[in-house]
Design a protein around this motif. Structure first.
Motif, PDB file in Angstrom:
ATOM      1  N   VAL A 157     -25.743  -2.263 -64.738  1.00  0.00           N
ATOM      2  CA  VAL A 157     -25.289  -3.364 -63.880  1.00  0.00           C
ATOM      3  C   VAL A 157     -25.193  -4.634 -64.719  1.00  0.00           C
ATOM      4  O   VAL A 157     -26.153  -5.016 -65.391  1.00  0.00           O
ATOM      5  CB  VAL A 157     -26.238  -3.584 -62.688  1.00  0.00           C
ATOM      6  CG1 VAL A 157     -25.740  -4.734 -61.819  1.00  0.00           C
ATOM      7  CG2 VAL A 157     -26.353  -2.308 -61.862  1.00  0.00           C
ATOM      8  N   GLU A 158     -24.056  -5.285 -64.664  1.00  0.00           N
ATOM      9  CA  GLU A 158     -23.844  -6.535 -65.377  1.00  0.00           C
ATOM     10  C   GLU A 158     -23.528  -7.639 -64.382  1.00  0.00           C
ATOM     11  O   GLU A 158     -22.972  -7.391 -63.309  1.00  0.00           O
ATOM     12  CB  GLU A 158     -22.688  -6.384 -66.376  1.00  0.00           C
ATOM     13  CG  GLU A 158     -22.909  -5.286 -67.412  1.00  0.00           C
ATOM     14  CD  GLU A 158     -21.706  -5.101 -68.335  1.00  0.00           C
ATOM     15  OE1 GLU A 158     -20.671  -5.784 -68.104  1.00  0.00           O
ATOM     16  OE2 GLU A 158     -21.787  -4.276 -69.255  1.00  0.00           O
ATOM     17  N   GLY A 159     -23.881  -8.861 -64.739  1.00  0.00           N
ATOM     18  CA  GLY A 159     -23.553 -10.012 -63.894  1.00  0.00           C
ATOM     19  C   GLY A 159     -24.399 -10.131 -62.648  1.00  0.00           C
ATOM     20  O   GLY A 159     -23.943 -10.670 -61.630  1.00  0.00           O
ATOM     21  N   ARG A 160     -25.651  -9.665 -62.693  1.00  0.00           N
ATOM     22  CA  ARG A 160     -26.520  -9.769 -61.515  1.00  0.00           C
ATOM     23  C   ARG A 160     -26.693 -11.213 -61.059  1.00  0.00           C
ATOM     24  O   ARG A 160     -26.955 -11.461 -59.885  1.00  0.00           O
ATOM     25  CB  ARG A 160     -27.899  -9.171 -61.822  1.00  0.00           C
ATOM     26  CG  ARG A 160     -27.930  -7.660 -61.905  1.00  0.00           C
ATOM     27  CD  ARG A 160     -29.358  -7.179 -62.057  1.00  0.00           C
ATOM     28  NE  ARG A 160     -29.468  -5.756 -62.276  1.00  0.00           N
ATOM     29  CZ  ARG A 160     -29.545  -4.844 -61.316  1.00  0.00           C
ATOM     30  NH1 ARG A 160     -29.526  -5.240 -60.051  1.00  0.00           N
ATOM     31  NH2 ARG A 160     -29.638  -3.558 -61.609  1.00  0.00           N
ATOM     32  N   LEU A 178     -18.609 -10.318 -60.823  1.00  0.00           N
ATOM     33  CA  LEU A 178     -17.948 -11.524 -61.329  1.00  0.00           C
ATOM     34  C   LEU A 178     -18.375 -12.721 -60.484  1.00  0.00           C
ATOM     35  O   LEU A 178     -18.921 -12.562 -59.388  1.00  0.00           O
ATOM     36  CB  LEU A 178     -16.433 -11.340 -61.277  1.00  0.00           C
ATOM     37  CG  LEU A 178     -15.859 -10.128 -62.028  1.00  0.00           C
ATOM     38  CD1 LEU A 178     -14.339 -10.095 -61.880  1.00  0.00           C
ATOM     39  CD2 LEU A 178     -16.265 -10.144 -63.487  1.00  0.00           C
ATOM     40  N   PRO A 179     -18.147 -13.934 -60.981  1.00  0.00           N
ATOM     41  CA  PRO A 179     -18.516 -15.134 -60.203  1.00  0.00           C
ATOM     42  C   PRO A 179     -17.879 -15.131 -58.819  1.00  0.00           C
ATOM     43  O   PRO A 179     -16.734 -14.706 -58.640  1.00  0.00           O
ATOM     44  CB  PRO A 179     -17.989 -16.281 -61.070  1.00  0.00           C
ATOM     45  CG  PRO A 179     -17.991 -15.732 -62.462  1.00  0.00           C
ATOM     46  CD  PRO A 179     -17.621 -14.282 -62.322  1.00  0.00           C
ATOM     47  N   ALA A 180     -18.632 -15.610 -57.844  1.00  0.00           N
ATOM     48  CA  ALA A 180     -18.159 -15.641 -56.455  1.00  0.00           C
ATOM     49  C   ALA A 180     -16.992 -16.603 -56.290  1.00  0.00           C
ATOM     50  O   ALA A 180     -16.902 -17.641 -56.970  1.00  0.00           O
ATOM     51  CB  ALA A 180     -19.303 -16.029 -55.531  1.00  0.00           C
ATOM     52  N   LEU A 181     -16.100 -16.245 -55.372  1.00  0.00           N
ATOM     53  CA  LEU A 181     -14.936 -17.066 -55.047  1.00  0.00           C
ATOM     54  C   LEU A 181     -15.027 -17.489 -53.591  1.00  0.00           C
ATOM     55  O   LEU A 181     -15.784 -16.938 -52.807  1.00  0.00           O
ATOM     56  CB  LEU A 181     -13.643 -16.275 -55.275  1.00  0.00           C
ATOM     57  CG  LEU A 181     -13.468 -15.623 -56.652  1.00  0.00           C
ATOM     58  CD1 LEU A 181     -12.284 -14.676 -56.634  1.00  0.00           C
ATOM     59  CD2 LEU A 181     -13.290 -16.694 -57.731  1.00  0.00           C
ATOM     60  N   PRO A 224     -16.159 -10.534 -56.479  1.00  0.00           N
ATOM     61  CA  PRO A 224     -15.405  -9.429 -57.082  1.00  0.00           C
ATOM     62  C   PRO A 224     -16.344  -8.542 -57.899  1.00  0.00           C
ATOM     63  O   PRO A 224     -17.243  -9.038 -58.595  1.00  0.00           O
ATOM     64  CB  PRO A 224     -14.396 -10.136 -57.991  1.00  0.00           C
ATOM     65  CG  PRO A 224     -14.437 -11.583 -57.590  1.00  0.00           C
ATOM     66  CD  PRO A 224     -15.809 -11.828 -57.090  1.00  0.00           C
ATOM     67  N   VAL A 225     -16.134  -7.221 -57.819  1.00  0.00           N
ATOM     68  CA  VAL A 225     -16.962  -6.264 -58.552  1.00  0.00           C
ATOM     69  C   VAL A 225     -16.045  -5.285 -59.285  1.00  0.00           C
ATOM     70  O   VAL A 225     -15.239  -4.605 -58.661  1.00  0.00           O
ATOM     71  CB  VAL A 225     -17.900  -5.491 -57.601  1.00  0.00           C
ATOM     72  CG1 VAL A 225     -18.789  -4.535 -58.401  1.00  0.00           C
ATOM     73  CG2 VAL A 225     -18.748  -6.448 -56.782  1.00  0.00           C
TER      74      VAL A 225
END
Length: 308
Positions: free
Chosen positions: A77-80, A230-233, A203-204
């Motif tokens: 898991v990346e970007g937790r 990824l960063p939330a939008l 986004p995942v």
């Protein structure tokens, strides 16, 4: 004679006493180990549970999902840090959350759910609703989408859940990517939900999953899967669904660099035809016979419409 019997009894007692002592210690240690193991499992299940304690069967299934993700698929898991924190697992009195992921395999929801604590209600195509797994769909509170008739019931249910502070997960491609590392065009339904809900959209990117037909066969095949948050939008109601959808698709293309496949899934006369692992079109229902005329000449060696 009495003295002889007494001596024999004393000898037996002297021999049995150490044995009884060792057996008692073994029993005590075994019971203590079992209790410690149970306490560890209980603590672990409590840590990963995504519903209130009364839903123990859900917690057991989530536990199995975690074990499969860890040991069968070696999930990384990346970007937790991009996963929004929540004070309650049910999201009550908190803002809803929309998880948007690309679709690589039948195990995608399991992998994403294994990466965070609270429950995501997934949106799933009605034509993929295997009757044998109906108990699982009901337990998971799946929101089914009729992609042939375009009913708005699924969108309304997703918006209600988000308004209550829940989490919704969806795959805007609408189908599993074939071949791997290609992005299908996004459906505008994601733009409708993201715009109307006004909640954070995370986004995942999923990659490295096993390629298998049918989709659920990927559950048992080992892989080196990666889930990257990824960063939330956030989108506004003033933005059109088409605009939001195009922006989300751009985010995924920028993050992956993947192209669009040359052949896309199609619905013809109410029947879904998808591209299988062999690169050929197949009927999702296993409908026998030749392909429709619209697909017959798509691939040089295409000669049947049976399911893979």
């Amino acid at each position: 004679m009495f003295l002889a019997i007494s001596l024999q009894c004393n000898e037996k007692h002297a021999i049995l006493s150490p044995m009884i002592g060792v057996s008692t210690i073994v029993i005590i240690l075994s019971v203590a180990t079992a209790w410690l193991a149970l306490a560890f499992v209980a603590a672990w299940l409590d840590r990963i549970r995504i519903r209130e304690a009364s839903h123990f069967e859900v917690t057991l299934i989530v536990g199995l999902m975690h074990l499969l993700a860890r040991f069968q698929h070696n999930l990384r898991v990346e970007g937790r840090e991009h996963i929004p924190a929540r004070s309650r697992i049910d999201g009550e009195n908190e803002e809803g959350l929309l998880i948007v992921a690309n679709h690589t395999a039948g195990i995608d929801p399991m992998l994403v759910q294994s990466a965070f604590r609270y429950e995501a209600r997934w949106m799933m195509a009605e034509d993929m609703r295997a009757p044998i797994l109906e108990w699982l769909w009901q337990l998971g509170r799946i929101i089914f989408v009729d992609r042939e008739n375009g009913s708005g019931a699924s969108v309304r249910e997703a918006l209600r859940h988000l308004k209550r502070g829940g989490c919704i997960g969806l795959f805007p491609e609408g189908h599993i990517e074939r071949p791997p590392n290609h992005l299908l065009p996004f459906k505008e339904g994601v733009g409708v939900i993201a715009g109307r809900a006004g909640v954070a959209v995370v986004p995942v990117v999923i990659e490295g999953t096993p390629q298998a037909d049918p989709a659920w066969a990927s559950l048992w095949r080992p892989s080196q899967s990666v889930v990257r948050f990824l960063p939330a939008l956030r989108y506004q109601r003033e933005q059109s669904p088409a605009e939001i959808t195009a922006d989300l698709e751009r985010v995924f293309r920028d993050a992956t660099g993947w192209p669009t496949p040359t052949r896309l899934p199609k619905i013809i006369d109410g029947e879904l035809y998808y591209v299988g692992m062999d690169g050929h079109y197949h009927s999702a229902s296993g409908k026998p016979g030749p392909l429709p005329d619209e697909l017959a000449g798509v691939c040089e060696n295409q000669d049947g419409g049976g399911a893979a």
